[in-house]
Write a protein that holds these residues in place. Structure first.
Motif, PDB file in Angstrom:
ATOM      1  N   UNK A   1      57.237  11.202 -51.574  1.00 57.50           N
ATOM      2  CA  UNK A   1      55.939  10.585 -51.355  1.00 57.50           C
ATOM      3  C   UNK A   1      55.728  10.275 -49.870  1.00 57.50           C
ATOM      4  N   UNK A   2      56.818   9.965 -49.173  1.00 59.21           N
ATOM      5  CA  UNK A   2      56.706   9.784 -47.727  1.00 59.21           C
ATOM      6  C   UNK A   2      56.314  11.105 -47.072  1.00 59.21           C
TER       7      UNK A   2
ATOM      8  N   UNK B   1      52.527  14.501 -44.095  1.00 61.32           N
ATOM      9  CA  UNK B   1      51.669  15.688 -44.022  1.00 61.32           C
ATOM     10  C   UNK B   1      50.216  15.269 -43.804  1.00 61.32           C
ATOM     11  N   UNK B   2      49.807  14.171 -44.452  1.00 58.46           N
ATOM     12  CA  UNK B   2      48.464  13.653 -44.232  1.00 58.46           C
ATOM     13  C   UNK B   2      48.277  13.164 -42.805  1.00 58.46           C
ATOM     14  N   UNK B   3      49.324  12.550 -42.249  1.00 56.25           N
ATOM     15  CA  UNK B   3      49.262  12.098 -40.857  1.00 56.25           C
ATOM     16  C   UNK B   3      49.093  13.280 -39.919  1.00 56.25           C
TER      17      UNK B   3
ATOM     18  N   UNK C   1      43.868  14.344 -45.780  1.00 55.37           N
ATOM     19  CA  UNK C   1      44.323  13.639 -44.593  1.00 55.37           C
ATOM     20  C   UNK C   1      45.147  12.431 -44.997  1.00 55.37           C
ATOM     21  N   UNK C   2      45.399  11.550 -44.042  1.00 54.76           N
ATOM     22  CA  UNK C   2      46.262  10.404 -44.303  1.00 54.76           C
ATOM     23  C   UNK C   2      45.707   9.496 -45.391  1.00 54.76           C
ATOM     24  N   UNK C   3      44.431   9.190 -45.339  1.00 53.05           N
ATOM     25  CA  UNK C   3      43.848   8.293 -46.334  1.00 53.05           C
ATOM     26  C   UNK C   3      43.819   8.933 -47.716  1.00 53.05           C
ATOM     27  N   UNK C   4      43.558  10.259 -47.774  1.00 51.60           N
ATOM     28  CA  UNK C   4      43.538  10.950 -49.064  1.00 51.60           C
ATOM     29  C   UNK C   4      44.935  10.985 -49.684  1.00 51.60           C
ATOM     30  N   UNK C   5      45.950  11.207 -48.864  1.00 50.79           N
ATOM     31  CA  UNK C   5      47.320  11.212 -49.367  1.00 50.79           C
ATOM     32  C   UNK C   5      47.728   9.829 -49.861  1.00 50.79           C
ATOM     33  N   UNK C   6      47.213   8.795 -49.215  1.00 57.89           N
ATOM     34  CA  UNK C   6      47.514   7.431 -49.667  1.00 57.89           C
ATOM     35  C   UNK C   6      46.934   7.185 -51.051  1.00 57.89           C
TER      36      UNK C   6
ATOM     37  N   UNK D   1      51.668   1.285 -45.552  1.00 52.86           N
ATOM     38  CA  UNK D   1      52.240   2.382 -44.769  1.00 52.86           C
ATOM     39  C   UNK D   1      51.150   3.113 -43.983  1.00 52.86           C
ATOM     40  N   UNK D   2      49.998   3.343 -44.625  1.00 53.65           N
ATOM     41  CA  UNK D   2      48.895   4.020 -43.944  1.00 53.65           C
ATOM     42  C   UNK D   2      48.345   3.160 -42.814  1.00 53.65           C
ATOM     43  N   UNK D   3      48.241   1.857 -43.050  1.00 54.03           N
ATOM     44  CA  UNK D   3      47.758   0.953 -42.009  1.00 54.03           C
ATOM     45  C   UNK D   3      48.668   0.991 -40.786  1.00 54.03           C
ATOM     46  N   UNK D   4      49.969   0.974 -41.037  1.00 61.15           N
ATOM     47  CA  UNK D   4      50.932   1.045 -39.930  1.00 61.15           C
ATOM     48  C   UNK D   4      50.769   2.361 -39.174  1.00 61.15           C
ATOM     49  N   UNK D   5      50.554   3.450 -39.909  1.00 60.31           N
ATOM     50  CA  UNK D   5      50.381   4.762 -39.267  1.00 60.31           C
ATOM     51  C   UNK D   5      49.166   4.771 -38.351  1.00 60.31           C
ATOM     52  N   UNK D   6      48.043   4.224 -38.827  1.00 60.60           N
ATOM     53  CA  UNK D   6      46.844   4.178 -37.990  1.00 60.60           C
ATOM     54  C   UNK D   6      47.051   3.269 -36.775  1.00 60.60           C
ATOM     55  N   UNK D   7      47.754   2.169 -36.967  1.00 61.53           N
ATOM     56  CA  UNK D   7      48.032   1.279 -35.839  1.00 61.53           C
ATOM     57  C   UNK D   7      48.885   1.977 -34.790  1.00 61.53           C
ATOM     58  N   UNK D   8      49.870   2.757 -35.232  1.00 56.78           N
ATOM     59  CA  UNK D   8      50.715   3.492 -34.288  1.00 56.78           C
ATOM     60  C   UNK D   8      49.900   4.522 -33.514  1.00 56.78           C
TER      61      UNK D   8
END
Length: 246
Positions: A22-23, A28-30, A193-198, A214-221
């Motif tokens: 799942x990660x 892949x979405x990222x 994309x990232x949000x769709x994969x979430x 996890x998605x929030x952290x990715x966008x913050x990074x």
């Protein structure tokens, strides 16, 4: 709170039988989010600069072209534009081109439509930034270019734009950040994309909090990396006597 936390679910194999976790879905979405956003930013910067220049020329008819472009792309909601580019535009193209597009794999259709839509939408905003940067310059710079024997386009190329771009680095940074966030809307037409994969992870695991944290952290990074890079660009491009200069 009765919610059962399970961060280990991110490292579990997906239940669809794919050779990933799942990660892996989130990564892949990222990758899709970053790729779409960067490609769209290239389009936005080129197209936005072109129309931004048009809006500052002395010919009212030419300037009106840029005005119409901005009015159209800024006043239509982004989600509507995504559906227009994915569903409507292929039907308006010549039959051969429309058929070719429809025969592409679905992922390629989602990807190309998202890049074009997001790029042209953001270009309207970049256009206004470029226009503001050029209009902020003293009128004497334009006349100095003409006095040197430069044509109007050479004056823009060698005199006005190099300075205007340095002035508008801070607002361009905001648009650069926005393009990553706006890319999440592309999931409405099917882009994974990232949000769709979430959301897909939630559907399969019911671990809502882990997925969206996890998605929030990715966008913050992503935002932190972009901000750091643009601070370096801003520091290197500062001009004494102008906004942000020393």
């Amino acid at each position: 709170m009765s919610y059962h936390w399970n961060w280990g679910i991110l490292l579990s194999p997906v239940s669809t039988g794919e050779p990933t976790t799942y990660l892996g879905w989130l990564l892949s979405g990222l990758w899709v989010t970053v790729t779409v956003s960067l490609c769209a930013w290239v389009i936005a910067l080129i197209v936005g600069s072109f129309f931004g220049v048009l809006r500052t020329v002395q010919n009212p008819r030419v300037a009106a072209i840029g005005t119409v472009y901005v009015a159209i792309f800024r006043n239509i909601p982004l989600i509507v534009q995504f559906f227009v580019w994915y569903l409507v535009i292929p039907e308006l193209l010549p039959v051969s081109i429309g058929t070719w597009f429809k025969q592409l794999p679905p992922g390629a259709q989602f990807f190309s439509s998202s890049i074009i839509c997001l790029g042209l939408f953001t270009a309207a905003r970049v256009c206004e930034q470029v226009r503001s940067g050029i209009n902020a310059l003293p009128r004497g710079q334009r006349f100095a270019g003409f006095a040197l024997g430069l044509t109007q386009w050479q004056t823009y190329r060698y005199v006005l734009l190099p300075v205007a771009y340095r002035i508008i680095v801070p607002p361009l940074t905001s648009e650069f950040l926005n393009i990553f966030k706006n890319s999440a809307v592309a999931s409405t037409i099917g882009l994974l994309d990232l949000s769709a994969q979430a959301r897909q992870l939630v559907d399969y695991t019911a671990q809502t909090y882990e997925s969206f944290i996890a998605v929030t952290i990715a966008y913050l990074l992503i935002n932190m990396i972009v901000m750091s890079l643009m601070r370096i660009v801003e520091a290197k491009s500062r001009l004494p006597g102008y906004i942000g200069g020393k």
